[in-house]
Design an enzyme around this catalytic site. Structure first.
Site, PDB file in Angstrom:
ATOM      1  N   TYR A 154      84.474  61.692  31.252  1.00 16.80           N
ATOM      2  CA  TYR A 154      85.055  62.736  30.405  1.00 16.80           C
ATOM      3  C   TYR A 154      86.539  62.972  30.709  1.00 16.80           C
ATOM      4  CZ  TYR A 154      80.518  63.667  28.431  1.00 16.80           C
ATOM      5  OH  TYR A 154      79.326  63.543  27.759  1.00 16.80           O
ATOM      6  N   THR A 189      85.262  70.249  47.669  1.00 14.66           N
ATOM      7  CA  THR A 189      85.172  69.028  48.477  1.00 14.66           C
ATOM      8  C   THR A 189      84.316  69.274  49.727  1.00 14.66           C
ATOM      9  OG1 THR A 189      87.417  69.571  49.227  1.00 14.66           O
ATOM     10  CG2 THR A 189      87.192  67.779  47.673  1.00 14.66           C
TER      11      THR A 189
HETATM   12  N1  LIG Z   1      89.418  69.025  45.307  1.00 14.29           N
HETATM   13  C1  LIG Z   1      89.566  67.726  45.046  1.00 14.29           C
HETATM   14  O1  LIG Z   1      89.657  66.874  45.944  1.00 14.29           O
HETATM   15  C2  LIG Z   1      89.664  67.263  43.625  1.00 14.29           C
HETATM   16  C3  LIG Z   1      90.086  65.946  43.370  1.00 14.29           C
HETATM   17  C4  LIG Z   1      90.163  65.518  42.047  1.00 14.29           C
HETATM   18  C5  LIG Z   1      89.825  66.377  41.019  1.00 14.29           C
HETATM   19  N2  LIG Z   1      89.392  67.641  41.316  1.00 14.29           N
HETATM   20  C6  LIG Z   1      89.015  68.488  40.212  1.00 14.29           C
HETATM   21  O2  LIG Z   1      89.892  69.602  40.140  1.00 14.29           O
HETATM   22  C7  LIG Z   1      89.181  70.739  39.627  1.00 14.29           C
HETATM   23  C8  LIG Z   1      89.311  71.895  40.618  1.00 14.29           C
HETATM   24  O3  LIG Z   1      88.782  71.462  41.861  1.00 14.29           O
HETATM   25  P1  LIG Z   1      88.712  72.426  43.142  1.00 14.29           P
HETATM   26  O4  LIG Z   1      88.453  71.508  44.278  1.00 14.29           O
HETATM   27  O5  LIG Z   1      89.858  73.353  43.156  1.00 14.29           O
HETATM   28  O6  LIG Z   1      87.368  73.222  42.807  1.00 14.29           O
HETATM   29  P2  LIG Z   1      86.815  74.635  43.359  1.00 14.29           P
HETATM   30  O7  LIG Z   1      87.486  75.009  44.618  1.00 14.29           O
HETATM   31  O8  LIG Z   1      85.338  74.499  43.318  1.00 14.29           O
HETATM   32  O9  LIG Z   1      87.285  75.666  42.219  1.00 14.29           O
HETATM   33  C9  LIG Z   1      86.737  75.565  40.948  1.00 14.29           C
HETATM   34  C10 LIG Z   1      87.313  76.646  40.054  1.00 14.29           C
HETATM   35  O10 LIG Z   1      86.686  76.500  38.777  1.00 14.29           O
HETATM   36  C11 LIG Z   1      86.258  77.783  38.347  1.00 14.29           C
HETATM   37  N3  LIG Z   1      85.126  77.645  37.437  1.00 14.29           N
HETATM   38  C12 LIG Z   1      83.934  77.058  37.687  1.00 14.29           C
HETATM   39  N4  LIG Z   1      83.163  77.090  36.591  1.00 14.29           N
HETATM   40  C13 LIG Z   1      83.884  77.728  35.629  1.00 14.29           C
HETATM   41  C14 LIG Z   1      83.627  78.104  34.298  1.00 14.29           C
HETATM   42  N5  LIG Z   1      82.468  77.802  33.702  1.00 14.29           N
HETATM   43  N6  LIG Z   1      84.577  78.766  33.602  1.00 14.29           N
HETATM   44  C15 LIG Z   1      85.762  79.083  34.192  1.00 14.29           C
HETATM   45  N7  LIG Z   1      86.076  78.740  35.450  1.00 14.29           N
HETATM   46  C16 LIG Z   1      85.144  78.083  36.165  1.00 14.29           C
HETATM   47  C17 LIG Z   1      85.886  78.490  39.640  1.00 14.29           C
HETATM   48  O11 LIG Z   1      85.940  79.884  39.468  1.00 14.29           O
HETATM   49  P3  LIG Z   1      84.663  80.800  39.092  1.00 14.29           P
HETATM   50  O12 LIG Z   1      83.491  80.252  39.840  1.00 14.29           O
HETATM   51  O13 LIG Z   1      85.146  82.139  39.520  1.00 14.29           O
HETATM   52  O14 LIG Z   1      84.540  80.690  37.610  1.00 14.29           O
HETATM   53  C18 LIG Z   1      87.012  78.045  40.558  1.00 14.29           C
HETATM   54  O15 LIG Z   1      88.138  78.877  40.370  1.00 14.29           O
HETATM   55  C19 LIG Z   1      87.734  70.272  39.449  1.00 14.29           C
HETATM   56  O16 LIG Z   1      87.561  69.845  38.116  1.00 14.29           O
HETATM   57  C20 LIG Z   1      87.617  69.102  40.381  1.00 14.29           C
HETATM   58  O17 LIG Z   1      86.608  68.184  39.999  1.00 14.29           O
HETATM   59  C21 LIG Z   1      89.328  68.110  42.577  1.00 14.29           C
END
Ligand SMILES: NC(=O)c1ccc[n+]([C@@H]2O[C@H](COP(=O)([O-])OP(=O)(O)OC[C@H]3O[C@@H](n4cnc5c(N)ncnc54)[C@H](OP(=O)(O)O)[C@@H]3O)[C@@H](O)[C@H]2O)c1
Length: 257
Positions: A154, A189
């Site tokens: 996606y 992560t």
């Molecule tokens: N961390 C990595 O290494 C990495 C690498 C590549 C890509 N990514 C991508 O980057 C994005 C963020 O990653 P992260 O590591 O920062 O994740 P995270 O720490 O789990 O944070 C996820 C965020 O998404 C919000 N969220 C979850 N479900 C939601 C919904 N239905 N509506 C609105 N907000 C929602 C959460 O807030 P609430 O629960 O309060 O809604 C939280 O603020 C993800 O898509 C992840 O796959 C991360």
């Protein structure tokens, strides 16, 4: 470098923690009013240096609320200068175990909101003849990882959408780019390492060490390092950059371009 973002209005989705939150804080510290949308971040306002974060309850899975989000922000704050499209991460699952429900849920999380918010923001910015949209994506669009099929599939579609949008609105003064995030230390992560450790009979430390072994710079990114690049792309300092994807991954993706 002064990014010149002060007094502008930004929307950052999925911004209660992790990379989304770091981005909201970075833009607020540049002096922007940042609408930080998420399900659990509440609705309080926070002053940060010269700017502020206005938390907004929002569920990206709510199709109608997501369709209305940009207009709601513009009605309340009068303008929209930057839109940062962040989403939650999808389920980690091997291709052959992935159910149709998993595919549908990931579509509704990773692709539909990006198209809805990206299109609405671009329409508004094209009318204003200024603005910057940044998609927070993943290096997995360039280099699929085990269990990452929903993300890779996606997000690749979202990348194609972003590239198409960038081309279409460039003549209106709107720039559209994406950041390909590499391994970044966040709650997500940490959870993924726990799942992998349980599945592989290893420890979280061993799983995290395996990730780092594959990164030439030899460590995880901090969320603030991703946010720095997003803030640059959102700013007029990146005035001749559009339609591109910038990896922030410590050199992990080996492809030459
Ligand atoms: N961390 C990595 O290494 C990495 C690498 C590549 C890509 N990514 C991508 O980057 C994005 C963020 O990653 P992260 O590591 O920062 O994740 P995270 O720490 O789990 O944070 C996820 C965020 O998404 C919000 N969220 C979850 N479900 C939601 C919904 N239905 N509506 C609105 N907000 C929602 C959460 O807030 P609430 O629960 O309060 O809604 C939280 O603020 C993800 O898509 C992840 O796959 C991360």
């Amino acid at each position: 470098m002064d990014l010149g973002l002060h007094s502008g209005v930004a929307l950052v989705t999925a911004a209660s923690r992790g990379i989304g939150r770091a981005t909201a804080e970075r833009l607020a510290r540049e002096g922007m009013t940042v609408v930080a949308a998420s399900r659990s971040g509440g609705d309080a306002e926070e002053l940060l240096d010269g700017g502020r974060i206005v938390n907004l309850p929002h569920d990206l899975a709510d199709e109608q609320a997501t369709a209305a989000l940009v207009n709601d922000v513009v009605e309340r704050f009068g303008r929209l200068d930057a839109a940062v499209l962040n989403t939650a991460g999808p389920k980690i699952t091997p291709v052959l175990s992935t159910t149709w429900e998993d595919w549908t849920a990931a579509h509704d999380l990773l692709l539909r909101p990006v198209v809805q918010i990206g299109t609405a923001a671009a329409r508004h910015m094209a009318d204003a003849e200024v603005g910057s949209i940044v998609l927070l994506s993943s290096t997995w669009v360039r280099q699929p990882a085990p269990g990452g099929v929903l993300s890779t599939s996606y997000r690749s579609a979202a990348s194609a959408f972003i590239k198409s949008l960038a081309t279409e609105v460039a003549g209106s003064g709107v720039r559209v780019n994406q950041v390909l995030t590499g391994a970044t230390g966040t709650d997500r992560t940490q959870r993924i390492a726990e799942i992998k450790a349980e599945a592989n009979g290893t420890t979280v430390e061993e799983e995290n060490a395996a990730v780092v072994r594959d990164i030439p710079l030899g460590r995880w990114a901090e969320a603030a390092e991703i946010a720095d690049v997003v803030a640059f792309l959102a700013s007029a300092r990146a005035s001749f950059i559009t339609g591109t994807a910038v990896p922030v991954d410590g050199g992990a993706v080996r492809a030459a371009h």
